[in-house]
Design an enzyme around this catalytic site. Structure first.
Site, PDB file in Angstrom:
ATOM      1  N   ASP A 196     -14.946 -10.787 -38.142  1.00 31.66           N
ATOM      2  CA  ASP A 196     -15.933  -9.701 -38.136  1.00 31.66           C
ATOM      3  C   ASP A 196     -16.323  -9.407 -36.686  1.00 31.66           C
ATOM      4  O   ASP A 196     -15.743  -8.552 -36.033  1.00 31.66           O
ATOM      5  CB  ASP A 196     -17.111 -10.138 -39.013  1.00 31.66           C
ATOM      6  CG  ASP A 196     -18.196  -9.091 -39.127  1.00 31.66           C
ATOM      7  OD1 ASP A 196     -18.033  -7.993 -38.571  1.00 31.66           O
ATOM      8  OD2 ASP A 196     -19.220  -9.350 -39.776  1.00 31.66           O
TER       9      ASP A 196
ATOM     10  N   ASP B   6     -17.631 -15.090 -49.748  1.00 34.13           N
ATOM     11  CA  ASP B   6     -18.835 -15.204 -50.565  1.00 34.13           C
ATOM     12  C   ASP B   6     -19.972 -14.319 -50.068  1.00 34.13           C
ATOM     13  O   ASP B   6     -19.958 -13.825 -48.944  1.00 34.13           O
ATOM     14  CB  ASP B   6     -19.336 -16.648 -50.545  1.00 34.13           C
ATOM     15  CG  ASP B   6     -19.985 -17.012 -49.207  1.00 34.13           C
ATOM     16  OD1 ASP B   6     -19.353 -16.744 -48.153  1.00 34.13           O
ATOM     17  OD2 ASP B   6     -21.120 -17.505 -49.197  1.00 34.13           O
TER      18      ASP B   6
END
Ligand code: IMP
Ligand code: MG
Length: 180
Positions: free
Chosen positions: A102, A158
């Site tokens: 990210d 998650d």
């Protein structure tokens, strides 16, 4: 409380095909005999399990656990090593197996940390990357899919420890809270 909505992004069939292709790319570019695969827990679990079954059985597997997210959708910028390696990587060829890149903060810390162990070479494979969408410049050797700058779950990824077991990858959106 806002309801969570899952919008499909990558199907299990697309994942399966891409993992096979990635294994071929890795086999062609890297000496895979005796390679050490280092899965970054917990998100890489499913990807590592699938990828390792497409690589030579002489590959060794170890895990490193780092934390930076702590249940939030954005990085805290603080990276902690929560579980160290069990095997020595000194003089060895290493492939870091990541779920998603990210901001690149986690990977940068992991690379710094592993370099102190004097491996012969370190390469990186990430199932997903938001780097292009975010204009982040980190060196990743192999990428499964470049995705938009959205928060995704499934296939190991998650949100607050939920959704990891989903076989497909979906964008997690907050839908409008029901009026009651
Ligand atoms: P980075 O340090 O910002 O590159 O974030 C890396 C870690 O944050 C990944 O290994 C994931 O554990 C987590 N992460 C980043 N983006 C997402 C996402 O969209 N869904 C779930 N986890 C994510
Ligand atoms: Mg991760």
């Amino acid at each position: 409380m806002a309801n969570e909505r899952l919008d499909p992004l990558i199907t299990r069939v697309q994942i399966e095909r891409r993992v096979q292709e990635l294994a071929k790319e890795i086999n062609a570019a890297v000496p895979t005999e005796g390679l050490i695969l280092i899965g970054i827990l917990k998100g890489s679990l499913h990807f590592l399990a699938d990828l390792s079954r497409q690589l030579p059985p002489s590959c060794e597997i170890d895990f490193l656990q780092v934390s930076s997210y702590r249940g939030h959708k954005s990085s805290t910028g603080v990276v902690q090593i929560r579980k160290d390696l069990d095997i020595s990587i000194e003089g060895r060829n290493v492939l870091i197996v990541e779920d998603i890149i990210d901001t690149g903060i986690t990977l940068t810390h992991v690379l710094e940390f592993l370099s102190t162990r004097r491996p012969n070479s370190v390469r990186v494979v990430a199932m997903l990357s938001k780097c292009k969408a975010k204009g982040v410049d980190v060196a990743i050797d192999f990428v499964g899919f470049e995705i938009p700058d959205e928060f995704v779950v499934g296939y190991g990824l998650d949100f607050g420890e939920r959704y990891r077991g989903l076989p497909d990858i979906s964008i997690l959106r907050d839908s409008v809270p029901a009026s009651s």
